[in-house]
Motif scaffolding. Sequence first.
Motif, PDB file in Angstrom:
ATOM      1  N   THR A  97       0.083   2.537   5.755  1.00  0.00           N
ATOM      2  CA  THR A  97       0.205   1.580   4.655  1.00  0.00           C
ATOM      3  C   THR A  97      -1.114   1.394   3.920  1.00  0.00           C
ATOM      4  OG1 THR A  97       2.070   0.346   5.566  1.00  0.00           O
ATOM      5  CG2 THR A  97       0.534  -0.880   4.183  1.00  0.00           C
ATOM      6  N   MET A  98      -2.193   1.201   4.669  1.00  0.00           N
ATOM      7  CA  MET A  98      -3.473   0.931   4.012  1.00  0.00           C
ATOM      8  C   MET A  98      -3.985   2.142   3.239  1.00  0.00           C
ATOM      9  SD  MET A  98      -5.470  -1.540   6.701  1.00  0.00           S
ATOM     10  CE  MET A  98      -5.497  -0.292   7.981  1.00  0.00           C
ATOM     11  N   THR A  99      -3.794   3.343   3.786  1.00  0.00           N
ATOM     12  CA  THR A  99      -4.215   4.539   3.057  1.00  0.00           C
ATOM     13  C   THR A  99      -3.428   4.665   1.762  1.00  0.00           C
ATOM     14  OG1 THR A  99      -4.752   5.615   5.161  1.00  0.00           O
ATOM     15  CG2 THR A  99      -4.500   7.036   3.239  1.00  0.00           C
ATOM     16  N   HIS A 100      -2.121   4.474   1.845  1.00  0.00           N
ATOM     17  CA  HIS A 100      -1.277   4.472   0.653  1.00  0.00           C
ATOM     18  C   HIS A 100      -1.725   3.408  -0.347  1.00  0.00           C
ATOM     19  CE1 HIS A 100       2.246   3.201  -1.710  1.00  0.00           C
ATOM     20  NE2 HIS A 100       2.160   2.043  -1.092  1.00  0.00           N
ATOM     21  N   ALA A 101      -1.960   2.189   0.151  1.00  0.00           N
ATOM     22  CA  ALA A 101      -2.189   1.045  -0.731  1.00  0.00           C
ATOM     23  C   ALA A 101      -3.579   1.031  -1.351  1.00  0.00           C
ATOM     24  CB  ALA A 101      -1.964  -0.254   0.053  1.00  0.00           C
ATOM     25  N   ALA A 102      -4.489   1.866  -0.859  1.00  0.00           N
ATOM     26  CA  ALA A 102      -5.851   1.876  -1.404  1.00  0.00           C
ATOM     27  C   ALA A 102      -5.927   2.492  -2.804  1.00  0.00           C
ATOM     28  CB  ALA A 102      -6.782   2.637  -0.458  1.00  0.00           C
ATOM     29  N   MET A 103      -4.958   3.306  -3.165  1.00  0.00           N
ATOM     30  CA  MET A 103      -5.054   4.047  -4.423  1.00  0.00           C
ATOM     31  C   MET A 103      -5.245   3.157  -5.651  1.00  0.00           C
ATOM     32  SD  MET A 103      -5.254   6.854  -6.041  1.00  0.00           S
ATOM     33  CE  MET A 103      -4.772   8.167  -4.919  1.00  0.00           C
ATOM     34  N   PRO A 104      -4.486   2.061  -5.845  1.00  0.00           N
ATOM     35  CA  PRO A 104      -4.714   1.249  -7.047  1.00  0.00           C
ATOM     36  C   PRO A 104      -6.121   0.671  -7.139  1.00  0.00           C
ATOM     37  CG  PRO A 104      -2.626   0.681  -6.009  1.00  0.00           C
ATOM     38  CD  PRO A 104      -3.353   1.555  -5.043  1.00  0.00           C
ATOM     39  N   GLN A 162       0.643  -3.840  -2.623  1.00  0.00           N
ATOM     40  CA  GLN A 162       1.277  -2.675  -2.011  1.00  0.00           C
ATOM     41  C   GLN A 162       1.528  -2.910  -0.522  1.00  0.00           C
ATOM     42  OE1 GLN A 162       2.190   0.065  -3.773  1.00  0.00           O
ATOM     43  NE2 GLN A 162       1.364  -0.787  -5.658  1.00  0.00           N
ATOM     44  N   THR A 163       0.540  -3.447   0.179  1.00  0.00           N
ATOM     45  CA  THR A 163       0.705  -3.653   1.619  1.00  0.00           C
ATOM     46  C   THR A 163       1.774  -4.695   1.905  1.00  0.00           C
ATOM     47  OG1 THR A 163      -1.135  -5.229   1.636  1.00  0.00           O
ATOM     48  CG2 THR A 163      -1.645  -2.944   2.176  1.00  0.00           C
TER      49      THR A 163
END
Length: 553
Positions: free
Chosen positions: A142-149, A304-305
């Motif tokens: 989740t955190m890797t995904h959510a870091a993009m923005p 995102q998270t």
Amino acid sequence: MADFAPREHLATHDIVNQPPVPSDEDWLTDDLPLREALSHQAPAWVPRRLAALGRAVGSQRLQALGEAANQHPPRLRLFDRHGRRLDEVEYHPAYHALMHEAFDHGWHAVAWQEEGRGGHQAHVAALYLLTQAEPGICCPLTMTHAAMPVLRQKKRVMAHWGSRLLTWGYDPRAHPSDDKTAVTLGMAMTEKQGGSDVRANTTYAEVADSDRNGAWLSGHKWFCSAPMSDAFLTLAQTSDGLDCFLVPRFQPDGRRNPIEIQRLKDKCGNRANASAEIEYRHAWAQPIGEPGRGIATILEMVQQTRLDAAVAPVGMMRQALREAWRYSCHRHAFGRPLAEQPLMRMVIADLALEVEAGVGLGLRAASAFDGAASGHDHERALARLLPTLAKYWHNKRGPGFMAEAMECLGGIGYVEETPLARLYREAPVNSIWEGSGNVICLDVLRVMARHPESIEALMSELKAAHSQQADFDRALAELEQALTAGDETMTLRARWLTQRMAQTLQAALLLRHAPTAIAETFCRSRLGHDPSPAYGVLPADAPLAAILERITS
């Protein structure tokens, strides 16, 4: 003394009246509510891409890996044999195998690689399935995904980290990011003295130059999620106020960044995943976002998270429901299977309704993210509100759900050999992570005040199902009336308001997309005159057979 004749068989009993040994299953194919929700809300490529994951998660191999990762939690290694600081966390091979399953197939990157085309729906559906293998790996996912923005807000940071974040692969080595093609990202925001009040943070940063190309951080973080990540998003005080920073594990010259792990948290659940207390000892970092706007910057990640924290409990509910139904179908009591006992059917049907409603709401929130990325104002307005509603309500329903499913199995459900004890301990974590109940409800009020278009968009969604069911229509009218109350009343009723908005949207989605038996029974049991706070209290004439036959297909 008479001769003793030994018996031929030494066993004192046969193994009867127990469910069969589990076999490999396809947990996408047999999840009818998920497949139907995807067919209504997602592009056709999404279920096709999920097909292999459904088979993997339902395999005995991945189920055994999830069990092993919990039986062998991570260990902290502070120093090497010569006394040099390592600050590393060692994970069991089962944990790494599960991380490969998630990252090697790009589930951390799909939302951004297919953004606006169903990518967010693919991500949350994958998270829902992966949770049923082991929720602990979903935190770094989740955190890797959510870091993009957040990374997108600074070109130099994005140029270095963006391509690595989007790479399909998992590399657990503690190496500088220049030596890696795939990375994971974590976050460290909470401090002892502040908790959710991050403005009270005392970690401070010395910004290197006016161009904000670097900074040095000093301070303590009470919770650092996934401490073996390659970099962490964090907040620190500067002369401009609270700023957001990316803190890598290694400095630009390849030396270890002085991020010292003080201890690992001994948590109630979420055992396979490490959470740590850390100390920044003049650690190098890169500022991200506008000066003094750290909270606004990090909220791009939190939004995102929160969506993932809303979907994960539904995945756990689905796994618990499957276990309870499987046991009930094979266990006999008082002359017939438990699955034919009226009260057991009532309980499990009620649990099944909760899962169907949760799946629908989770995917609708994800589709709002995709719609917002495509420039749709209505979807952008919903994307501000729906993850918060779903995060609050799904997590409030989770612990009671796990307890009820455990009770369906009786004593064996309370034993660690079944997954229900593990799920029960896991259930509260997503309710606490990224804002506990009161914080979430206050955020709902904040969205309502700052973005009234979000409430207008929600009411538009609800009114699309108007006149389809009497209890729904009455609940909708009650909600509209409640939204006209003054600020003090709204604050005092924030939990009720958040719950009711979530439930009415669940009902609207079921009325529009689910079979009548499902939608009608959900509305009567959740929105009727006297809804029960406990599971297993459906109307006496509820179509139990029609509900139960949808649990597996």
